[in-house]
Scaffold this motif. Structure first.
Motif, PDB file in Angstrom:
ATOM      1  N   ARG A 157     -24.118  90.721  70.029  1.00 30.08           N
ATOM      2  CA  ARG A 157     -24.783  89.452  70.250  1.00 30.08           C
ATOM      3  C   ARG A 157     -23.933  88.281  69.795  1.00 30.08           C
ATOM      4  O   ARG A 157     -23.208  88.368  68.801  1.00 30.08           O
ATOM      5  CB  ARG A 157     -26.114  89.445  69.502  1.00 30.08           C
ATOM      6  CG  ARG A 157     -27.110  88.507  70.132  1.00 30.08           C
ATOM      7  CD  ARG A 157     -28.522  88.835  69.732  1.00 30.08           C
ATOM      8  NE  ARG A 157     -28.722  88.501  68.330  1.00 30.08           N
ATOM      9  CZ  ARG A 157     -29.889  88.668  67.715  1.00 30.08           C
ATOM     10  NH1 ARG A 157     -30.911  89.186  68.348  1.00 30.08           N
ATOM     11  NH2 ARG A 157     -30.016  88.324  66.455  1.00 30.08           N
ATOM     12  N   LEU A 158     -24.068  87.173  70.529  1.00 28.55           N
ATOM     13  CA  LEU A 158     -23.407  85.930  70.168  1.00 28.55           C
ATOM     14  C   LEU A 158     -24.269  85.190  69.153  1.00 28.55           C
ATOM     15  O   LEU A 158     -25.468  85.033  69.358  1.00 28.55           O
ATOM     16  CB  LEU A 158     -23.246  85.068  71.426  1.00 28.55           C
ATOM     17  CG  LEU A 158     -22.788  83.622  71.234  1.00 28.55           C
ATOM     18  CD1 LEU A 158     -21.389  83.563  70.632  1.00 28.55           C
ATOM     19  CD2 LEU A 158     -22.825  82.874  72.564  1.00 28.55           C
ATOM     20  N   ASP A 159     -23.645  84.727  68.062  1.00 33.07           N
ATOM     21  CA  ASP A 159     -24.343  83.906  67.079  1.00 33.07           C
ATOM     22  C   ASP A 159     -24.096  82.436  67.451  1.00 33.07           C
ATOM     23  O   ASP A 159     -22.976  81.939  67.326  1.00 33.07           O
ATOM     24  CB  ASP A 159     -23.796  84.239  65.679  1.00 33.07           C
ATOM     25  CG  ASP A 159     -24.505  83.443  64.595  1.00 33.07           C
ATOM     26  OD1 ASP A 159     -24.979  82.318  64.878  1.00 33.07           O
ATOM     27  OD2 ASP A 159     -24.576  83.954  63.462  1.00 33.07           O
ATOM     28  N   LEU A 160     -25.148  81.785  67.933  1.00 35.53           N
ATOM     29  CA  LEU A 160     -24.973  80.417  68.445  1.00 35.53           C
ATOM     30  C   LEU A 160     -24.550  79.450  67.336  1.00 35.53           C
ATOM     31  O   LEU A 160     -23.822  78.484  67.601  1.00 35.53           O
ATOM     32  CB  LEU A 160     -26.260  79.943  69.123  1.00 35.53           C
ATOM     33  CG  LEU A 160     -26.539  80.632  70.465  1.00 35.53           C
ATOM     34  CD1 LEU A 160     -27.977  80.416  70.909  1.00 35.53           C
ATOM     35  CD2 LEU A 160     -25.566  80.143  71.544  1.00 35.53           C
ATOM     36  N   ASP A 161     -24.977  79.718  66.108  1.00 39.57           N
ATOM     37  CA  ASP A 161     -24.552  78.845  65.001  1.00 39.57           C
ATOM     38  C   ASP A 161     -23.050  78.975  64.772  1.00 39.57           C
ATOM     39  O   ASP A 161     -22.355  77.996  64.508  1.00 39.57           O
ATOM     40  CB  ASP A 161     -25.311  79.184  63.714  1.00 39.57           C
ATOM     41  CG  ASP A 161     -26.770  78.758  63.821  1.00 39.57           C
ATOM     42  OD1 ASP A 161     -27.044  77.779  64.556  1.00 39.57           O
ATOM     43  OD2 ASP A 161     -27.630  79.407  63.201  1.00 39.57           O
ATOM     44  N   GLU A 162     -22.565  80.208  64.876  1.00 38.01           N
ATOM     45  CA  GLU A 162     -21.109  80.415  64.724  1.00 38.01           C
ATOM     46  C   GLU A 162     -20.350  79.699  65.837  1.00 38.01           C
ATOM     47  O   GLU A 162     -19.280  79.133  65.619  1.00 38.01           O
ATOM     48  CB  GLU A 162     -20.772  81.908  64.772  1.00 38.01           C
ATOM     49  CG  GLU A 162     -20.650  82.553  63.414  1.00 38.01           C
ATOM     50  CD  GLU A 162     -20.169  83.998  63.517  1.00 38.01           C
ATOM     51  OE1 GLU A 162     -19.012  84.219  63.927  1.00 38.01           O
ATOM     52  OE2 GLU A 162     -20.959  84.900  63.198  1.00 38.01           O
ATOM     53  N   LEU A 163     -20.919  79.748  67.030  1.00 34.08           N
ATOM     54  CA  LEU A 163     -20.265  79.075  68.148  1.00 34.08           C
ATOM     55  C   LEU A 163     -20.220  77.567  67.889  1.00 34.08           C
ATOM     56  O   LEU A 163     -19.162  76.937  68.037  1.00 34.08           O
ATOM     57  CB  LEU A 163     -21.013  79.375  69.455  1.00 34.08           C
ATOM     58  CG  LEU A 163     -20.445  78.693  70.699  1.00 34.08           C
ATOM     59  CD1 LEU A 163     -19.052  79.233  71.030  1.00 34.08           C
ATOM     60  CD2 LEU A 163     -21.359  78.885  71.914  1.00 34.08           C
ATOM     61  N   ARG A 164     -21.348  77.016  67.469  1.00 31.86           N
ATOM     62  CA  ARG A 164     -21.388  75.563  67.192  1.00 31.86           C
ATOM     63  C   ARG A 164     -20.382  75.209  66.106  1.00 31.86           C
ATOM     64  O   ARG A 164     -19.664  74.211  66.197  1.00 31.86           O
ATOM     65  CB  ARG A 164     -22.788  75.147  66.737  1.00 31.86           C
ATOM     66  CG  ARG A 164     -23.769  75.078  67.885  1.00 31.86           C
ATOM     67  CD  ARG A 164     -25.106  74.467  67.462  1.00 31.86           C
ATOM     68  NE  ARG A 164     -26.143  74.894  68.389  1.00 31.86           N
ATOM     69  CZ  ARG A 164     -26.984  75.909  68.178  1.00 31.86           C
ATOM     70  NH1 ARG A 164     -26.978  76.565  67.035  1.00 31.86           N
ATOM     71  NH2 ARG A 164     -27.850  76.248  69.107  1.00 31.86           N
ATOM     72  N   ALA A 165     -20.306  76.053  65.086  1.00 36.52           N
ATOM     73  CA  ALA A 165     -19.418  75.761  63.948  1.00 36.52           C
ATOM     74  C   ALA A 165     -17.941  75.849  64.358  1.00 36.52           C
ATOM     75  O   ALA A 165     -17.074  75.238  63.722  1.00 36.52           O
ATOM     76  CB  ALA A 165     -19.708  76.725  62.803  1.00 36.52           C
ATOM     77  N   ARG A 189     -30.613  83.558  79.477  1.00 36.03           N
ATOM     78  CA  ARG A 189     -30.875  82.185  79.898  1.00 36.03           C
ATOM     79  C   ARG A 189     -30.910  81.244  78.688  1.00 36.03           C
ATOM     80  O   ARG A 189     -30.341  80.155  78.719  1.00 36.03           O
ATOM     81  CB  ARG A 189     -32.223  82.148  80.635  1.00 36.03           C
ATOM     82  CG  ARG A 189     -32.552  80.809  81.247  1.00 36.03           C
ATOM     83  CD  ARG A 189     -33.918  80.853  81.916  1.00 36.03           C
ATOM     84  NE  ARG A 189     -33.966  81.694  83.092  1.00 36.03           N
ATOM     85  CZ  ARG A 189     -33.597  81.303  84.313  1.00 36.03           C
ATOM     86  NH1 ARG A 189     -33.164  80.085  84.512  1.00 36.03           N
ATOM     87  NH2 ARG A 189     -33.653  82.127  85.342  1.00 36.03           N
ATOM     88  N   ALA A 190     -31.546  81.687  77.609  1.00 34.02           N
ATOM     89  CA  ALA A 190     -31.659  80.830  76.419  1.00 34.02           C
ATOM     90  C   ALA A 190     -30.273  80.596  75.795  1.00 34.02           C
ATOM     91  O   ALA A 190     -29.950  79.475  75.366  1.00 34.02           O
ATOM     92  CB  ALA A 190     -32.596  81.475  75.403  1.00 34.02           C
ATOM     93  N   GLU A 191     -29.465  81.652  75.745  1.00 36.50           N
ATOM     94  CA  GLU A 191     -28.111  81.489  75.169  1.00 36.50           C
ATOM     95  C   GLU A 191     -27.274  80.537  76.026  1.00 36.50           C
ATOM     96  O   GLU A 191     -26.577  79.657  75.502  1.00 36.50           O
ATOM     97  CB  GLU A 191     -27.433  82.862  75.058  1.00 36.50           C
ATOM     98  CG  GLU A 191     -27.997  83.709  73.934  1.00 36.50           C
ATOM     99  CD  GLU A 191     -27.569  85.177  73.999  1.00 36.50           C
ATOM    100  OE1 GLU A 191     -27.463  85.789  72.932  1.00 36.50           O
ATOM    101  OE2 GLU A 191     -27.369  85.714  75.110  1.00 36.50           O
ATOM    102  N   LEU A 192     -27.365  80.715  77.336  1.00 32.67           N
ATOM    103  CA  LEU A 192     -26.583  79.845  78.231  1.00 32.67           C
ATOM    104  C   LEU A 192     -27.058  78.400  78.131  1.00 32.67           C
ATOM    105  O   LEU A 192     -26.248  77.464  78.153  1.00 32.67           O
ATOM    106  CB  LEU A 192     -26.667  80.360  79.669  1.00 32.67           C
ATOM    107  CG  LEU A 192     -25.904  81.671  79.901  1.00 32.67           C
ATOM    108  CD1 LEU A 192     -26.323  82.317  81.210  1.00 32.67           C
ATOM    109  CD2 LEU A 192     -24.394  81.435  79.893  1.00 32.67           C
ATOM    110  N   ALA A 193     -28.373  78.222  78.004  1.00 33.02           N
ATOM    111  CA  ALA A 193     -28.909  76.859  77.881  1.00 33.02           C
ATOM    112  C   ALA A 193     -28.372  76.202  76.606  1.00 33.02           C
ATOM    113  O   ALA A 193     -28.015  75.018  76.603  1.00 33.02           O
ATOM    114  CB  ALA A 193     -30.431  76.901  77.879  1.00 33.02           C
ATOM    115  N   ALA A 194     -28.307  76.983  75.529  1.00 27.43           N
ATOM    116  CA  ALA A 194     -27.797  76.435  74.259  1.00 27.43           C
ATOM    117  C   ALA A 194     -26.308  76.106  74.384  1.00 27.43           C
ATOM    118  O   ALA A 194     -25.835  75.082  73.862  1.00 27.43           O
ATOM    119  CB  ALA A 194     -28.039  77.441  73.137  1.00 27.43           C
TER     120      ALA A 194
END
Ligand code: PMP
Ligand code: GLN
Length: 397
Positions: A157-165, A189-194
């Motif tokens: 899984r992709l950690d969206l916080d890590e991506l943002r950071a 869909r939710a991950e792509l939207a983020a």
């Protein structure tokens, strides 16, 4: 990457000195040398539809594409790419200005990065990443910033916080791949939207590698990022005929995006190959217009193969991450008492008569990737059955 060290390549420039022979070449050579079953490099052991093969023969005989095709690709193929995206995803692209045919997705990736990245720019990529990403970022003089997908139950899984950071003032673009090689993760869909929100907020370009768009299983859905709000003008989407139609040797890929982005990629592409795969372009144009039933049957066939190989690997003792997409299965070898995927794969050809790929080659954090090994299931049923039998025997306790 793996294989030959830089000392064996004294003339290779400093940007690329760290890149040896690709793991795919090394492992396919090992399979040939040992007679092992090759579940390493991802190519099918049967060709795609007969009518498409015949379409290529016809184009060749009729003299279509035997001389340089137009730089952006033959009009028939550009129209078929646009029609396919419209039909599958409701995306409208102008075949004249928003579609570019390339020598496979590999050239599209290289040309996009060379076109869009300034030396010193940071490129954020999901780790593990397909091996040409690292080399193409290096060729463009960019700096790779990996964001690691981590195991979570049966998937990575992709950690969206890590991506943002990971995004800084120096970040130029995100390089995404979904469905994801080698983990089989399909971004939701939710991950792509983020991701889309982040790209808009930080004014990033995104290059999305969607070569496995048709290989999704169990209700997972492939969604092109270009369809999300604010993404049409900042996304370079990449596709390929190799995986979808089982003709990996034809090297027909494509880029879709705004005229400005496609124009930038085309400017580079014309000095890499200028054009490629003339007669095959006509055949792929026909393939993209195959009825939905072709794509459904292809997916169902691959799903059955996934089950066969995943079950066999589990019975042999591997931890299996059953992929939601692609034709690869990532496994964890630690339950077998092993921890070094490189050593494991180099020994596996002799030990079990099977060849696989150590996922560590797709990581900057080699220790994180060390216990993972990838197997391809785009092979005939009897080959997969033989391979799983060999693995079960080799690891029977
Ligand atoms: N991207 C990914 C994620 C891949 O697995 C591959 C391998 N087929 C490619 C790109 C390259 O595609 P092509 O053969 O069309 O160059
Ligand atoms: N995409 C294929 C894989 O991941 C390999 C393509 C190549 O050999 N470069 O196995």
């Amino acid at each position: 990457m793996a294989g030959m060290t830089s000392s064996a390549r004294p003339h290779l420039n400093s940007r690329l000195a760290a890149f040896g022979t690709t793991i795919f070449a090394e492992m396919s050579a090992l399979a040939v040398a040992t007679g092992a079953i090759n579940l390493g490099q991802g190519f099918p052991d049967t060709d795609g539809p007969e009518e498409i093969r015949e379409a290529a023969v016809r184009a060749l005989r009729d003299g279509r594409g035997n001389q340089y095709p137009p730089g952006p690709g033959v009009p028939e193929l550009r129209s078929a790419i646009a029609a396919h995206q419209q039909h599958r995803y409701g995306l409208s692209w102008d075949p004249g200005t928003e579609v570019l045919v390339t020598a496979g997705a590999t050239e599209a990736i290289a040309a996009a990065l060379l076109a869009l990245v300034e030396p010193g720019d940071e490129v954020v990529a999901l780790e593990p990443y397909y091996d040409s990403y690292a080399a193409s970022i290096a060729m463009a003089g960019g700096t790779r910033v990996p964001v690691t997908l981590r195991p979570h139950g049966e998937r990575f899984r992709l950690d969206l916080d890590e991506l943002r950071a990971a995004v800084t003032a120096r970040t130029r673009l995100l390089l995404l791949n979904t469905p994801h090689n080698p983990t089989g993760t399909v971004l939701s869909r939710a991950e792509l939207a983020a991701i889309a929100e982040l790209a808009v907020e930080r004014d990033l370009l995104v290059v999305t590698d969607e070569v496995y768009e048709h290989l999704v299983f169990d209700g997972a859905e492939h969604l092109p990022l270009a369809g999300f709000p604010g993404m049409r003008e900042r996304t370079v989407s990449i596709g390929s005929a190799g995986k979808t139609f089982s003709f990996t040797g034809w090297k027909v890929g494509w880029v879709t995006g705004s005229p400005e982005l496609v124009g930038a990629v085309r400017a580079v592409k014309q000095y890499l190959t200028y054009v490629a795969s003339g007669p095959f372009q006509y055949a792929v144009a026909q393939a993209l217009r195959l009825p939905d039933s072709y794509f459904e049957e292809f997916r169902a066939d691959m799903r059955g193969k996934r089950e066969l190989l995943a079950d066999g690997l589990e019975q042999a003792g591997f931890t299996v991450f059953r992929p939601a997409g692609t034709y690869f299965i990532t496994t964890d070898i630690r339950p077998l008492g092993e921890s070094d995927g490189f050593a494991f794969c180099r020994a596996l050809a002799e030990r079990a008569g099977v060849v696989a790929i150590p996922n560590a080659v797709f990581y900057d954090h080699k220790e994180t990737g060390a216990p993972y090994v990838r197997f391809a299931f785009c092979k005939r049923i009897e080959v997969l059955a033989d391979a799983t039998e060999r693995l079960r025997k080799a690891f029977a306790r």
